[in-house]
Design a protein around this motif. Sequence first.
Motif, PDB file in Angstrom:
ATOM      1  N   ASP A  11      -6.972  14.583 -23.974  1.00 16.73           N
ATOM      2  CA  ASP A  11      -7.849  15.529 -24.654  1.00 16.73           C
ATOM      3  C   ASP A  11      -8.315  14.926 -25.969  1.00 16.73           C
ATOM      4  N   THR A  12      -9.048  15.699 -26.766  1.00 14.50           N
ATOM      5  CA  THR A  12      -9.618  15.166 -28.005  1.00 14.50           C
ATOM      6  C   THR A  12      -8.564  14.844 -29.047  1.00 14.50           C
ATOM      7  N   SER A  13      -7.337  15.361 -28.880  1.00 11.48           N
ATOM      8  CA  SER A  13      -6.240  15.061 -29.805  1.00 11.48           C
ATOM      9  C   SER A  13      -5.366  13.928 -29.305  1.00 11.48           C
ATOM     10  N   GLY A  14      -5.765  13.297 -28.207  1.00 12.00           N
ATOM     11  CA  GLY A  14      -5.009  12.183 -27.678  1.00 12.00           C
ATOM     12  C   GLY A  14      -3.827  12.562 -26.810  1.00 12.00           C
ATOM     13  N   ARG A  15      -3.747  13.825 -26.417  1.00 10.85           N
ATOM     14  CA  ARG A  15      -2.652  14.283 -25.572  1.00 10.85           C
ATOM     15  C   ARG A  15      -3.071  14.266 -24.104  1.00 10.85           C
ATOM     16  N   ARG A  16      -2.121  13.947 -23.231  1.00 11.88           N
ATOM     17  CA  ARG A  16      -2.428  13.850 -21.810  1.00 11.88           C
ATOM     18  C   ARG A  16      -2.778  15.221 -21.244  1.00 11.88           C
ATOM     19  N   LEU A  17      -3.857  15.283 -20.499  1.00 14.74           N
ATOM     20  CA  LEU A  17      -4.276  16.531 -19.874  1.00 14.74           C
ATOM     21  C   LEU A  17      -3.440  16.817 -18.635  1.00 14.74           C
ATOM     22  N   ASP A  18      -3.423  18.083 -18.225  1.00 14.36           N
ATOM     23  CA  ASP A  18      -2.754  18.478 -16.995  1.00 14.36           C
ATOM     24  C   ASP A  18      -3.614  18.068 -15.797  1.00 14.36           C
ATOM     25  N   GLN A  19      -3.030  18.162 -14.606  1.00  9.68           N
ATOM     26  CA  GLN A  19      -3.744  17.724 -13.407  1.00  9.68           C
ATOM     27  C   GLN A  19      -3.618  18.759 -12.289  1.00  9.68           C
ATOM     28  N   ILE A  20      -4.673  18.903 -11.536  1.00 11.29           N
ATOM     29  CA  ILE A  20      -4.656  19.607 -10.256  1.00 11.29           C
ATOM     30  C   ILE A  20      -5.076  18.586  -9.206  1.00 11.29           C
ATOM     31  N   LEU A  52      -7.470  18.721 -16.710  1.00 14.37           N
ATOM     32  CA  LEU A  52      -7.854  19.878 -17.519  1.00 14.37           C
ATOM     33  C   LEU A  52      -6.631  20.401 -18.242  1.00 14.37           C
ATOM     34  N   ASP A  53      -6.829  21.412 -19.088  1.00 12.77           N
ATOM     35  CA  ASP A  53      -5.738  22.077 -19.795  1.00 12.77           C
ATOM     36  C   ASP A  53      -5.447  23.396 -19.083  1.00 12.77           C
ATOM     37  N   HIS A  65      -9.097  31.552 -15.621  1.00  9.52           N
ATOM     38  CA  HIS A  65      -9.034  30.611 -16.733  1.00  9.52           C
ATOM     39  C   HIS A  65      -8.707  29.193 -16.291  1.00  9.52           C
ATOM     40  N   THR A  66      -8.769  28.939 -15.005  1.00  9.49           N
ATOM     41  CA  THR A  66      -8.524  27.595 -14.511  1.00  9.49           C
ATOM     42  C   THR A  66      -9.470  27.305 -13.360  1.00  9.49           C
ATOM     43  N   LEU A  67      -9.255  26.205 -12.678  1.00 11.20           N
ATOM     44  CA  LEU A  67     -10.112  25.820 -11.565  1.00 11.20           C
ATOM     45  C   LEU A  67      -9.592  26.444 -10.275  1.00 11.20           C
ATOM     46  N   ASN A  68     -10.463  27.070  -9.517  1.00 12.68           N
ATOM     47  CA  ASN A  68     -10.099  27.628  -8.219  1.00 12.68           C
ATOM     48  C   ASN A  68     -10.100  26.483  -7.207  1.00 12.68           C
ATOM     49  N   TYR A  69      -8.914  25.957  -6.893  1.00 13.81           N
ATOM     50  CA  TYR A  69      -8.880  24.774  -6.033  1.00 13.81           C
ATOM     51  C   TYR A  69      -9.218  25.097  -4.587  1.00 13.81           C
ATOM     52  N   GLY A  70      -9.111  26.371  -4.194  1.00 11.97           N
ATOM     53  CA  GLY A  70      -9.564  26.744  -2.858  1.00 11.97           C
ATOM     54  C   GLY A  70     -11.065  26.597  -2.722  1.00 11.97           C
ATOM     55  N   GLU A  71     -11.785  27.104  -3.718  1.00  6.72           N
ATOM     56  CA  GLU A  71     -13.237  26.954  -3.711  1.00  6.72           C
ATOM     57  C   GLU A  71     -13.633  25.488  -3.839  1.00  6.72           C
ATOM     58  N   LEU A  72     -12.909  24.756  -4.694  1.00  3.22           N
ATOM     59  CA  LEU A  72     -13.232  23.344  -4.866  1.00  3.22           C
ATOM     60  C   LEU A  72     -13.058  22.590  -3.556  1.00  3.22           C
ATOM     61  N   ALA A  73     -11.990  22.881  -2.798  1.00  2.00           N
ATOM     62  CA  ALA A  73     -11.770  22.202  -1.518  1.00  2.00           C
ATOM     63  C   ALA A  73     -12.937  22.444  -0.569  1.00  2.00           C
ATOM     64  N   GLU A  74     -13.452  23.683  -0.550  1.00  2.00           N
ATOM     65  CA  GLU A  74     -14.594  23.989   0.310  1.00  2.00           C
ATOM     66  C   GLU A  74     -15.838  23.224  -0.143  1.00  2.00           C
TER      67      GLU A  74
END
Length: 432
Positions: A11-20, A52-53, A65-74
């Motif tokens: 992220d902008t503070s140099g911290r590792r982002l989370d992953q899906i 993402l965070d 408030h996050t990514l819908n991975y079901g929709e993303l998969a489609e």
Amino acid sequence: MNDEGRQDALDTSGRRLDQIRLTGITALGYHGVFEHERREGQTFVADVVVHLDTRRAAARDDLAHTLNYGELAEQVAAVLSGEPVELIETVAERIAATVLASGVVQAVDVAVHKPNAPIQVPFGDVVVAIHRDRSKLPAAEPYVARVAQEAQPVSRPVPTSTATFPVTPAPGAPVVPASGPAPAASLVPSGAWSDAVAPAPGAFSGGPDGPSTELEPVPAGEAVVVGELVTDSLDQEPQEPVEVVLALGANLGPAQDTLRDAVTDLARTPGVEVRDVSALARTSAVGGPEQSDYLNTVVLATTTLSPRALLRATQAIENAHGRERHERWGPRTLDIDIVLYGSVLAVTDDLELPHPRAHERAFVLQPWAQVDPDAILPGLGGGPVGALAATAPDRDGVRWLALDWLTTAIPAVSGDTGAVPAGQPGPEAQDT
């Protein structure tokens, strides 16, 4: 670099982002350079890692408030089975663009597998793997489901999405049957992503019929300049006015006059309607070097501008009043922060909504609670603004609140600086 050899995103503070991570998304596609690949099709597989965070979503246990991975998969499957292209490199770029169209995503890794590629020697797999983020954008447009219409040749892209947020409609919307053997879901033609969002000021227009997708000849001797248009859901205008909260502060020059003029500038900005202005607060500086106290206020408004267009408008007002950004949290003639933009929650390189530190800043919370006692701050660490103001770490730094400051000079604001040196007493609070 992680254990799997994949580059971690920060992220902008140099911290590792989370992953899906989504692996093994499989679909029948018709991509390839050979005629039989376009005619018969073959299996394609995609692996996607989204950076993402996820803290806001976890704190509120809310999918919004996050990514819908079901929709993303489609959507990824729709790209794999969609409009045929010759190169799986192009397929990978389209998937990356689709992921980055979500404002909460900071970076994405995409690997597209073609296990049945027409290679004449024994092999296990063919994989094209890319990493894209907001500093290295995809060389493609994101997936958007087309609205069904009569199949007619078109000479330019036709915008197909009118959704407010996000840019990409939910999978399952009606689609136009693609030509040839490809399934119905397809991609918006090149250039339609930029058509679907508000154009940047000064953006080139291809004439009365809209932007042209044709390459124009370059006169001999002239250099070719290749540019990228950075767009995501924060560039799209809302379908109706959105409530926004803006925090203003100043501690250099005639601060009260500057804040008064800034409120007037906001009210005169096309697409912005100022609804209310809070009391004026005198506050101690938080963070940064030793400096004079600030004068702060909060503006409640509605806007028809996109979040990023509103950001550009506020920055233009800052610049008009001599704002310079030499030092983080340093003294300034004017600072305007977007605290809240409707119900949007997003994190990008240049804009985070709601403001990530608003929940712990009494110089924002106290004036806001004064003008809107029932206000609620959404997002991570949010809640009733009045309650947050009462417990904010810097609450003792708010020295007083003054009403009628837009029309009356405040006695404690004296001298050429217009701000009050730290430790100097001010008038009694006119409103708490």
